[in-house]
Enzyme design. Structure first.
Site, PDB file in Angstrom:
ATOM      1  N   TYR A 146      33.704  15.850  39.183  1.00  0.00           N
ATOM      2  CA  TYR A 146      33.876  15.825  40.629  1.00  0.00           C
ATOM      3  C   TYR A 146      34.004  14.399  41.153  1.00  0.00           C
ATOM      4  O   TYR A 146      33.153  13.547  40.895  1.00  0.00           O
ATOM      5  CB  TYR A 146      32.671  16.503  41.275  1.00  0.00           C
ATOM      6  CG  TYR A 146      32.818  16.859  42.733  1.00  0.00           C
ATOM      7  CD1 TYR A 146      33.521  17.994  43.112  1.00  0.00           C
ATOM      8  CD2 TYR A 146      32.218  16.087  43.724  1.00  0.00           C
ATOM      9  CE1 TYR A 146      33.628  18.352  44.456  1.00  0.00           C
ATOM     10  CE2 TYR A 146      32.314  16.443  45.062  1.00  0.00           C
ATOM     11  CZ  TYR A 146      33.024  17.576  45.423  1.00  0.00           C
ATOM     12  OH  TYR A 146      33.125  17.923  46.741  1.00  0.00           O
ATOM     13  N   SER A 162      30.957  19.119  33.871  1.00  0.00           N
ATOM     14  CA  SER A 162      30.655  19.306  35.284  1.00  0.00           C
ATOM     15  C   SER A 162      31.819  20.031  35.970  1.00  0.00           C
ATOM     16  O   SER A 162      32.162  21.141  35.584  1.00  0.00           O
ATOM     17  CB  SER A 162      30.339  17.958  35.936  1.00  0.00           C
ATOM     18  OG  SER A 162      29.775  18.140  37.217  1.00  0.00           O
ATOM     19  N   GLN A 163      32.455  19.418  36.983  1.00  0.00           N
ATOM     20  CA  GLN A 163      33.634  20.060  37.570  1.00  0.00           C
ATOM     21  C   GLN A 163      34.666  20.357  36.489  1.00  0.00           C
ATOM     22  O   GLN A 163      35.299  21.427  36.493  1.00  0.00           O
ATOM     23  CB  GLN A 163      34.265  19.175  38.632  1.00  0.00           C
ATOM     24  CG  GLN A 163      35.583  19.722  39.184  1.00  0.00           C
ATOM     25  CD  GLN A 163      36.260  18.763  40.142  1.00  0.00           C
ATOM     26  OE1 GLN A 163      36.235  18.979  41.342  1.00  0.00           O
ATOM     27  NE2 GLN A 163      36.848  17.701  39.613  1.00  0.00           N
ATOM     28  N   ASP A 183      18.598  19.925  35.231  1.00  0.00           N
ATOM     29  CA  ASP A 183      19.838  19.638  35.954  1.00  0.00           C
ATOM     30  C   ASP A 183      19.788  20.279  37.331  1.00  0.00           C
ATOM     31  O   ASP A 183      19.885  21.498  37.474  1.00  0.00           O
ATOM     32  CB  ASP A 183      21.026  20.171  35.149  1.00  0.00           C
ATOM     33  CG  ASP A 183      22.384  19.767  35.719  1.00  0.00           C
ATOM     34  OD1 ASP A 183      22.426  19.255  36.854  1.00  0.00           O
ATOM     35  OD2 ASP A 183      23.391  19.975  35.016  1.00  0.00           O
TER      36      ASP A 183
END
Length: 322
Positions: A92, A187-188, A273
């Site tokens: 991201y 992640s993203q 997380d």
């Protein structure tokens, strides 16, 4: 931050409460059909980077709406026949950066294609170069609420479609082997990987690392950390819109792409997380359809997850597939 989510035993049994739209498949079939009406127009321009062990190409291809999307293709310098290709999606706010930042996968003898993420590339790293020319309605700063008024307008409709087209572009180069295509990302990038893994039926493997964009109903209520918090901040202003927002997000939830996953998968989750809570990751992992799947768990890590240790696990794991 100590453990804040479910226990590991509970995580392994957890299932998301996210409701799949009845027209989920029709929505994505129509989206990809409309996009493929535009010629892929994949162009590969050689770049003089000063690197001698790889060849680098500056890539442009037509993504959602025919909009130009950038990428880098890195191929081992000695390659004279098609090699397996790893398609990577970035986290991201980041962009494709600079070619010398992407040497890991080419160092294994595979080709490596990294996709720029439209409209991003200004929060960290060396930047990106892909615009997002589609306007949306009022949005909280960031990307999570852009076009959230309807699934047709939502930002990630464009991004996930770009991801599918990135696979097609990577396969279009004569030095890549379309039959041995892998999707990876953290992640993203992990969330995009899961979407692409549900939309592209013939990948040989996927490796989503601490993936984002999973289990929106839980993610938006269990963490107050961005990017998920962007949605909560939007709803603080747009009171009473929660059900409409969750309906839009349901078309982009990795939990619903997962049952369509037809490739072996290596996931990772970190139990501390708060950016991508472990229950949201396990929601996608537990729903992933292919029986050949595993998840690496990092007990005392936040969103950095396994970092280089997860990369090492991917390097070993991928030998069996590409």
């Amino acid at each position: 931050m100590a453990l804040f989510d479910l226990s590991l035993e509970e995580l392994r049994a957890y299932r998301s409460a996210s409701v799949e739209p009845e027209d989920f498949d029709a929505f994505w079939s129509k989206t990809l059909q409309e996009t493929r009406e535009h010629d892929l127009d994949a162009r590969f321009e050689p770049v003089d980077t000063g690197l001698t062990t790889v060849r680098v190409y500056d890539v442009t291809f037509a993504g959602f709406g025919g909009h130009p999307v950038k990428g880098w293709l890195t191929v081992p310098a000695a390659a004279d026949a098609p090699v397996p290709v790893v398609v990577e999606f970035v986290g991201y706010g980041g962009g494709r950066g600079l070619p010398h930042e992407h040497l890991l996968w080419a160092s294994t003898g595979r080709a490596h294609f990294v996709m720029d993420t439209r409209g991003q590339g200004s929060a960290w790293g060396a930047g990106g170069g892909t615009a997002d020319p589609v306007a949306g309605g009022p949005a909280y700063p960031g990307f999570m609420t852009r076009g959230i008024d309807t699934p047709e307008n939502y930002y990630y409709r464009r991004v996930f479609t770009d991801g599918v087209r990135a696979v097609e572009a990577a396969r279009a180069h004569p030095l890549t082997d379309p039959a041995h295509t892998v999707a990876v990302g953290a992640s993203q990038g992990g969330g995009i990987t899961l979407a692409v893994g549900g939309l592209v039926p013939d990948l040989v493997a996927v490796a989503p690392d601490v993936p984002f964009l999973c289990d929106f109903p839980r993610a938006t209520t269990i963490t107050d950390r961005n990017p998920y918090r962007e949605i909560g901040n939007y709803l603080k202003t747009h009171r009473g819109r929660g059900a409409d927002v969750l309906r839009t997000l349901s078309y982009f939830d990795a939990v619903h792409f997962a049952p369509r996953g037809s490739a072996p998968a290596l996931f990772s989750a970190a139990l501390e997380d708060q950016t991508c809570p472990p229950s949201t990751v396990f929601a996608a992992f537990n729903a992933w359809a292919h029986e050949d799947k595993t998840i690496e768990v990092y007990d005392f890590n936040d969103h950095e997850g396994g970092g280089p240790y997860q990369q090492a696990a991917q390097l070993t794991w991928l030998r069996s597939y590409a």
